[in-house]
Design an enzyme around this catalytic site. Structure first.
Site, PDB file in Angstrom:
ATOM      1  N   LYS A 289       0.838  -1.190   0.000  1.00 60.25           N
ATOM      2  CA  LYS A 289       0.000   0.000   0.000  1.00 60.25           C
ATOM      3  C   LYS A 289       0.881   1.250   0.000  1.00 60.25           C
ATOM      4  O   LYS A 289       1.857   1.339   0.741  1.00 60.25           O
ATOM      5  CB  LYS A 289      -0.909  -0.007   1.234  1.00 60.25           C
ATOM      6  N   GLU A 369     -20.107  -6.022  10.024  1.00 60.89           N
ATOM      7  CA  GLU A 369     -21.046  -5.207  10.797  1.00 60.89           C
ATOM      8  C   GLU A 369     -22.087  -6.044  11.531  1.00 60.89           C
ATOM      9  O   GLU A 369     -22.472  -5.721  12.662  1.00 60.89           O
ATOM     10  CB  GLU A 369     -21.747  -4.207   9.871  1.00 60.89           C
ATOM     11  N   ARG A 397     -26.234  -2.501   7.158  1.00 61.70           N
ATOM     12  CA  ARG A 397     -25.906  -3.909   6.913  1.00 61.70           C
ATOM     13  C   ARG A 397     -26.263  -4.805   8.096  1.00 61.70           C
ATOM     14  O   ARG A 397     -26.323  -6.020   7.945  1.00 61.70           O
ATOM     15  CB  ARG A 397     -24.410  -4.045   6.621  1.00 61.70           C
TER      16      ARG A 397
END
Length: 623
Positions: A289, A369, A397
């Protein structure tokens, strides 16, 4: 984080400037691709430095993006990106290069892949872990329609932790669908596996020769079950020695990798091999990254996203997230039963300090979630006091768990709902536009809307001390700058307060009922109309007595909320008046019945009519 050392002017990128679509990219010779990657990375640093937006993930997939568009015939071959944090290089290569410095503004591209924006954006995303399921649907559609096309899903190592990803892989394995899933692993937890031996085996396993040998052996050995099982286990164990792919093999995928995601030659060779194979295939690619920009490589969390150059400078007020983070630490010091839960939003929800001070009471469940809410329910069952820090758009969600696992059992869980209302440049996938509507219809739940930072802190305490489920929803960014009162006191449940008493003449008497952040605009409007302003504070239980009192002494009630008008706080006021048999005109202002596109927060407020000028005009039109 704002870059201070980005190029002030657009860099020279002659090769990149010749790429208007992936078809142009496929005309390049392989030896030209490293230069293209270098130019693409340089342009990405410049453009995101100007506009702001997701940064580190895009830098990490430059080579992978180039290789994918070179190897596959996009858009006829389907390329599905997960979330979209990593899709900026894809946007640059698919005709949006010159618009990228305007990304996330009303004039520029969306922050995430968007079907209406480009034919190369095959699936609109914003929430994570949807790519494999969507790509599987496309693969099954191709099979049903007898269309010969490749379907590729690119998913990150964080997104693949979600249940949705595994549900989709399990189904893909069952269907034996022609699907390639690429895991972009930038956590570096398995970087030691990226070596010569592993590279050698990946080349063998992804080759047509090995695939033909494997299938031929399978046909022969399946007649001798014991022999076939032995051969299958031998292959599995051999792969397991050099690659962590056993789980994916068990789900029905042929696993390949991990390979270096910055080695273009290896990427191109592997993708060319894999596109010739059939069935569910899983390629594990390891990337870094922030690749190519030193500070981002050293601190990928800090450089996950940038603020634009124009946003730099100036003293910043504490955000609502900061207020929550401070309150959580203070409350944890006072009550050892407190447990903090987040679904992969430690930094966004300002839980860093809490996680450092109370690591044994901090739970980051990753992008899960539903599990976050049920985990809180389980903790509450046995005497803990869980606080779930979650974005409004992500709580959607976990709605089933909110109802069945928490409120149905009347469990003592506090939901700290961040990013409520409109969120600006991230656009409709991230707006918290519906939480008041979907929360107020749930029994046993207290719902609060703070209008400033101090009220936010007091409401968090109120919800925590309440015996039962409670929610405090607060907006993104900073509020009025009100200094939080660190002496916490529980607010009277279901009681609003009048912030300004109007004295207008009969026929012009207006009362503005503000739910949360719109209170500031309501006060500005009230000064011009000499109107009354009520800070309603609670959406549930609603202050029915205050509503009735204001209706009896005013000619028009105006409700203001940064939530969908349909089913929101304004609807609660209308229901309250109807139940009491009170007839009074009501103007409900909030988010209309449409998706609000990405733009600056001020532009969005004006778009939906919640800025002071629009509110004033709407009221004057009704008087």
């Amino acid at each position: 984080m704002t870059l201070t050392d980005i190029p002030a002017s657009r860099p020279s990128t002659p090769l990149l400037d010749s790429i208007d679509s992936p078809a142009d990219l496929r005309d390049l010779e392989p030896e030209q691709l490293p230069q293209l990657c270098a130019e693409l990375r340089e342009f990405l640093v410049y453009s995101v430095g100007q506009s702001g937006g997701h940064f580190g993930a895009g830098l990490g997939v430059v080579e992978l993006t180039v290789a994918l568009h070179h190897a596959f015939n996009t858009p006829d071959d389907r390329l599905v990106w997960d979330v979209g944090h990593q899709a900026y290089p894809h946007k640059i290569l698919t005709g949006r290069r010159e618009q990228l410095p305007l990304i996330r503004s009303a004039e520029g591209p969306a922050a995430f892949p968007l079907r209406t924006e480009s034919e190369f954006d095959t699936f609109g995303v914003g929430h994570s872990s949807t790519s494999i399921g969507a790509a599987l649907g496309m693969a099954l559609a191709a099979r049903a329609q007898k269309v010969d096309r490749q379907v590729v899903a690119v998913i990150g190592d964080g997104a693949i932790t979600a249940g949705m990803a595994f549900e989709a892989m399990n189904h893909a394995g069952h269907e034996k669908a022609d699907l390639l899933v690429i895991l972009n692993d930038n956590d570096m937890s398995i970087s030691n596996n990226v070596g010569a031996l592993n590279k050698y085996f990946t080349r063998i396993w992804s080759s047509r020769t090995y695939a033909a040998l494997r299938e031929g052996s399978k046909r022969v050995l399946e007649k001798i079950p014991a022999a076939w099982e032995f051969a299958r286990r031998t292959e599995e164990h051999m792969k397991g020695m050099v690659a962590p792919g056993t789980l994916f093999e068990e789900l029905g995928f042929n696993y390949y990798g991990p390979i270096d995601g910055h080695d273009l030659d290896e990427l191109l060779l592997t993708l060319e091999n894999l596109k010739k194979l059939k069935g569910p295939r899983f390629l594990h690619v390891v990337t870094r990254k922030g690749k190519g920009f030193g500070p981002a490589e050293e601190d990928p969390i800090k450089y996950h996203a940038l603020k634009g150059a124009k946003a730099a400078g100036g003293a910043k007020k504490p955000t609502y997230s900061n207020v929550f983070g401070q309150w959580l630490c203070d409350m944890a010091a006072a009550d050892e039963r407190l447990m903090g839960i987040t679904p992969a939003m430690r930094e966004g929800s300002d839980l860093v300090r809490f996680s450092e001070l109370y690591p044994e009471r901090y739970f980051d469940v990753a992008i899960a979630e539903q599990h976050a809410v049920t985990l809180a329910a389980g903790l509450a069952c046995d005497g803990c006091k869980p606080v779930v820090a979650i974005y409004s758009t992500f709580l959607q969600r976990a709605y089933d768990q909110l109802i069945h696992d928490v409120t149905l059992q009347d469990l003592d869980v506090l939901f700290a709902i961040d990013r409520a209302g409109l969120v600006g440049e991230d656009g409709p996938t991230h707006h918290g536009a519906y939480d008041l509507s979907y929360l107020r219809c749930v029994p046993n739940l207290v719902v609060m809307t703070p209008s400033d930072e101090n009220e936010c802190r007091q409401m968090l305490y109120t919800g925590y001390m309440h015996k039962g489920p409670a929610a405090v929803r607060y907006p993104r960014g900073s509020g009025t700058g009100a200094e939080p009162d660190f002496d916490m006191q529980a607010l009277p449940l279901g009681k609003g307060v009048v912030r300004r008493q109007g004295n207008a003449v009969a026929g012009q008497r207006v009362a503005l009922l503000a739910f949360g952040a719109p209170l500031a605009e309501a006060l500005v409007v009230a000064d011009q109309l000499d109107a009354t302003v009520a800070d309603m504070r609670f959406v549930k239980p609603l202050d029915d007595a205050l509503v009735a009192e204001l209706a009896g002494s005013h000619d028009l009630l105006v409700t203001l909320e940064e939530n969908a008008i349909m089913g929101g706080a304004g609807s609660a006021v209308l229901e309250s008046l109807a139940a009491a048999g009170i007839a009074c005109p009501v103007l409900t202002l909030g988010i209309p019945d449409r998706y609000i596109e990405h733009a600056s927060p001020a532009q969005q407020q004006a778009d939906i009519g919640l800025d002071a000028a629009s509110v004033l005009a709407a009221i004057q039109a009704r008087l």
